[in-house]
Design a protein around this motif. Structure first.
Motif, PDB file in Angstrom:
ATOM      1  N   LEU A 101       0.831  -1.211   0.000  1.00 20.55           N
ATOM      2  CA  LEU A 101       0.000   0.000   0.000  1.00 20.55           C
ATOM      3  C   LEU A 101       0.865   1.260   0.000  1.00 20.55           C
ATOM      4  O   LEU A 101       0.522   2.262  -0.609  1.00 20.55           O
ATOM      5  CB  LEU A 101      -0.912   0.019   1.232  1.00 20.55           C
ATOM      6  CG  LEU A 101      -2.019  -1.036   1.278  1.00 20.55           C
ATOM      7  CD1 LEU A 101      -2.775  -0.952   2.595  1.00 20.55           C
ATOM      8  CD2 LEU A 101      -2.999  -0.845   0.124  1.00 20.55           C
ATOM      9  N   LEU A 102       1.989   1.193   0.699  1.00 22.35           N
ATOM     10  CA  LEU A 102       2.874   2.362   0.765  1.00 22.35           C
ATOM     11  C   LEU A 102       3.777   2.473  -0.464  1.00 22.35           C
ATOM     12  O   LEU A 102       4.353   3.525  -0.730  1.00 22.35           O
ATOM     13  CB  LEU A 102       3.760   2.281   2.012  1.00 22.35           C
ATOM     14  CG  LEU A 102       3.069   2.546   3.359  1.00 22.35           C
ATOM     15  CD1 LEU A 102       3.980   2.145   4.505  1.00 22.35           C
ATOM     16  CD2 LEU A 102       2.694   4.021   3.477  1.00 22.35           C
ATOM     17  N   GLY A 103       3.881   1.334  -1.188  1.00 21.82           N
ATOM     18  CA  GLY A 103       4.725   1.314  -2.390  1.00 21.82           C
ATOM     19  C   GLY A 103       6.197   1.482  -2.078  1.00 21.82           C
ATOM     20  O   GLY A 103       6.942   2.139  -2.819  1.00 21.82           O
ATOM     21  N   THR A 104       6.623   0.916  -0.954  1.00 24.44           N
ATOM     22  CA  THR A 104       8.026   1.086  -0.560  1.00 24.44           C
ATOM     23  C   THR A 104       8.562  -0.202   0.074  1.00 24.44           C
ATOM     24  O   THR A 104       7.812  -0.903   0.734  1.00 24.44           O
ATOM     25  CB  THR A 104       8.145   2.277   0.429  1.00 24.44           C
ATOM     26  OG1 THR A 104       9.497   2.470   0.743  1.00 24.44           O
ATOM     27  CG2 THR A 104       7.395   2.052   1.706  1.00 24.44           C
ATOM     28  N   PRO A 105       9.853  -0.507  -0.153  1.00 26.21           N
ATOM     29  CA  PRO A 105      10.397  -1.723   0.462  1.00 26.21           C
ATOM     30  C   PRO A 105      10.926  -1.470   1.869  1.00 26.21           C
ATOM     31  O   PRO A 105      11.217  -0.327   2.236  1.00 26.21           O
ATOM     32  CB  PRO A 105      11.546  -2.093  -0.479  1.00 26.21           C
ATOM     33  CG  PRO A 105      12.004  -0.790  -1.030  1.00 26.21           C
ATOM     34  CD  PRO A 105      10.829   0.155  -1.020  1.00 26.21           C
ATOM     35  N   LEU A 106      11.067  -2.530   2.638  1.00 29.58           N
ATOM     36  CA  LEU A 106      11.619  -2.457   3.990  1.00 29.58           C
ATOM     37  C   LEU A 106      12.170  -3.847   4.272  1.00 29.58           C
ATOM     38  O   LEU A 106      11.552  -4.847   3.891  1.00 29.58           O
ATOM     39  CB  LEU A 106      10.468  -2.133   4.961  1.00 29.58           C
ATOM     40  CG  LEU A 106      10.800  -1.666   6.371  1.00 29.58           C
ATOM     41  CD1 LEU A 106      11.477  -0.304   6.352  1.00 29.58           C
ATOM     42  CD2 LEU A 106       9.517  -1.536   7.199  1.00 29.58           C
TER      43      LEU A 106
END
Ligand code: SF4
Length: 243
Positions: A101-106
């Motif tokens: 949903l945030l469109g970001t990796p972690l």
């Protein structure tokens, strides 16, 4: 209600991010309030003890501020769950959903007790015929041959074998007593050590209460240094400590 981090509202407001994720999503003020006070505790560097009744949706209420904190501040957060099943659900489903949903990796890493990982030393001894086996154990080893060649993490959760086969897992499982440590010829490819090394780069580490407590007992030699810790179902941790 004015929230500390407006992104929390972006997730929980009806018709917003979580609606895309959860069928028949309904806005629950208690859930948003819990997420907000957790984010505030991160911000103010405070201890927080929170009790949430059934149906509040506490998992997303602590995961969303945790992910936002780890992303915004670049700080490592450890989450401890009571069960391995929930640990797996967070790693494989809930956190990836939030990140999508945030469109970001972690970088999220799951850490488990050593008994969950294949020990190369034990396994190679078996393949070399240096350990006598019952016919049932031999059948078990036959079933894991291809997996052992291909697995990247050596975690028994990948196997999906029936109970009558997986009960023989211990014959190949890493264990403290038999581990050759620095003298092990498979030291560089040891799955458990690889897992421990990967924790250094992790932004979120998911453990279970048993491993969290073991780490404390062995002078924090499993988990890297961390400042932020979420304990889910913390009312069970004393039972785990004395079990
Ligand atoms: S380091 Fe220990 S657990 Fe790892 S492969 Fe060697 S003996 Fe097994």
């Amino acid at each position: 209600m004015e929230l500390i981090n407006p992104l929390i509202d972006e997730f929980f407001r009806e018709g917003n991010l979580l609606s895309d994720l959860i069928d028949n999503y309904t806005y629950r003020p208690n859930q948003v309030e819990l997420a907000d006070v957790i984010y505030k505790a991160f911000l103010d560097q405070e201890f927080l003890i929170a009790e949430a009744g059934t149906g509040v949706g506490k998992t997303y209420a602590y995961l969303i501020p945790t992910v936002l904190w780890a992303l915004n501040e670049g700080e490592k957060v450890v989450i401890s769950t009571k069960t391995k099943a929930l640990q797996q659900q967070l790693v494989e489903k809930d956190i990836p959903n939030i990140l999508r949903l945030l469109g970001t990796p972690l970088k999220v890493v799951e850490a488990k007790g050593r008994e969950n990982y294949l020990c190369w030393n034990k396994y190679m001894k078996i393949l070399a015929g240096r350990r006598a086996m019952t016919p049932e154990e031999a059948k078990f080893v036959e079933q894991i041959l291809t997996w052992a060649e291909q697995t990247k993490i050596g975690d028994k959760k990948e196997l999906g074998l029936k109970a009558e086969l997986i009960k023989h897992w211990w014959i190949v499982a890493a264990d403290r007593k038999s581990c050759a440590k620095e003298n092990c010829r498979y030291h560089d490819k040891c799955f458990r050590l690889k897992m421990i090394r990967s924790l250094d780069k992790a932004e979120i580490i998911i453990v279970n209460h048993a491993l969290l407590l073991s780490d404390i007992v062995v002078d924090n030699s499993i988990l890297p240094e961390y400042k932020y810790l979420i304990i889910d179902e913390a009312h069970y941790i004393d039972r785990e400590a004395f079990s």
